[in-house]
Design a protein around this motif. Structure first.
Motif, short mmCIF file in Angstrom:
data_model
loop_
_atom_site.label_atom_id
_atom_site.label_comp_id
_atom_site.label_asym_id
_atom_site.label_seq_id
_atom_site.Cartn_x
_atom_site.Cartn_y
_atom_site.Cartn_z
N LEU A 167 7.99 6.43 -3.52
CA LEU A 167 8.48 5.12 -3.94
C LEU A 167 7.91 4.75 -5.30
O LEU A 167 8.60 4.13 -6.12
CB LEU A 167 8.15 4.07 -2.88
CG LEU A 167 8.76 2.69 -3.07
CD1 LEU A 167 10.27 2.75 -3.26
CD2 LEU A 167 8.40 1.79 -1.89
N ASN A 222 6.43 5.25 1.16
CA ASN A 222 5.98 4.00 0.55
C ASN A 222 4.52 4.14 0.13
O ASN A 222 3.60 3.88 0.90
CB ASN A 222 6.15 2.83 1.52
CG ASN A 222 5.81 1.51 0.86
OD1 ASN A 222 5.28 1.47 -0.25
ND2 ASN A 222 6.10 0.42 1.54
N ASP A 224 14.01 -2.36 -3.34
CA ASP A 224 14.06 -2.48 -1.88
C ASP A 224 15.47 -2.80 -1.39
O ASP A 224 15.90 -2.30 -0.35
CB ASP A 224 13.07 -3.54 -1.40
CG ASP A 224 11.62 -3.14 -1.61
OD1 ASP A 224 11.34 -1.95 -1.89
OD2 ASP A 224 10.75 -4.03 -1.51
N ILE A 248 12.19 4.61 5.35
CA ILE A 248 10.93 4.37 4.64
C ILE A 248 9.80 4.79 5.58
O ILE A 248 9.72 4.34 6.73
CB ILE A 248 10.77 2.88 4.27
CG1 ILE A 248 12.02 2.34 3.57
CG2 ILE A 248 9.51 2.68 3.42
CD1 ILE A 248 12.32 2.93 2.22
#
Length: 189
Positions: free
Chosen positions: A118, A153, A175, A185
């Motif tokens: 991420l 993440n 997001d 995620i």
């Protein structure tokens, strides 16, 4: 001979991640971004694959000291391909321009899907937003394949070495796109 340039379509678009000279918006025709999975890296990373009807935005920048060898070493998982005739830009001159793509034989051919960091995706989206605006972010997501990969993440402890701080609105934008894609995620261990 004019100084050579290279075309970047991922983190290079975020000029806070590098100090390459003369970064300029550009467009690559006939290729599409893909999240690449390979035994060469533990995480997915961006590459491009041929796609005749697709165009992607990115930046061109001068090859540091015109030293392709040093840049090739940095981009060790990729092959350098000639981009002249495929890359449109606003430079008044026509330098040699190349781009990088992971060769098919180096890509994972099984079902292994390495996670997308991420912190890396944040950098890429932030750059597209700053250079190309909201339409550029939309274009990035729509012209990139491989969103079935899980998203790690790692925002609280970024693994991506050139991570950047995002504003609350930039984080919410990333997001929102991931939610719209139904991305899986996974938390950082």
């Amino acid at each position: 001979m004019p100084h050579p340039y290279f075309f970047g379509y991922g983190s290079l678009v975020n000029t806070a991640t590098h100090d390459y000279l003369d970064p300029q918006p550009a467009r690559l025709s006939g290729w599409q971004r893909i999240w690449c999975h390979t035994a060469l890296r533990d995480e997915a990373f961006l590459s491009v694959v041929p796609a005749p009807q697709v165009q992607i935005d990115g930046l061109i920048a001068a090859v540091p000291n015109a030293d392709w060898q040093a840049l090739d070493e940095r981009e060790f998982a990729y092959d350098r391909l000639p981009g002249n005739g495929l890359i449109s830009h606003d430079l008044s001159r026509s330098p040699e321009i190349s781009f990088y793509s992971v060769p098919p034989h180096s890509q994972s051919q099984d079902d292994t899907r390495h996670p997308i960091l991420l912190s890396y995706l944040d950098v890429v989206v932030q750059g597209h937003l700053q250079i190309f605006g909201a339409a550029g972010v939309d274009d990035f997501f729509s012209t990139t394949l491989g969103w079935d990969a899980p998203i790690l993440n790692d925002r609280t402890a970024p693994k991506y070495p050139r991570h950047q701080q995002l504003s609350a609105s930039e984080t919410a934008l990333v997001d929102r796109y991931l939610a719209d894609l139904g991305s899986k995620i996974i938390p950082q261990a």
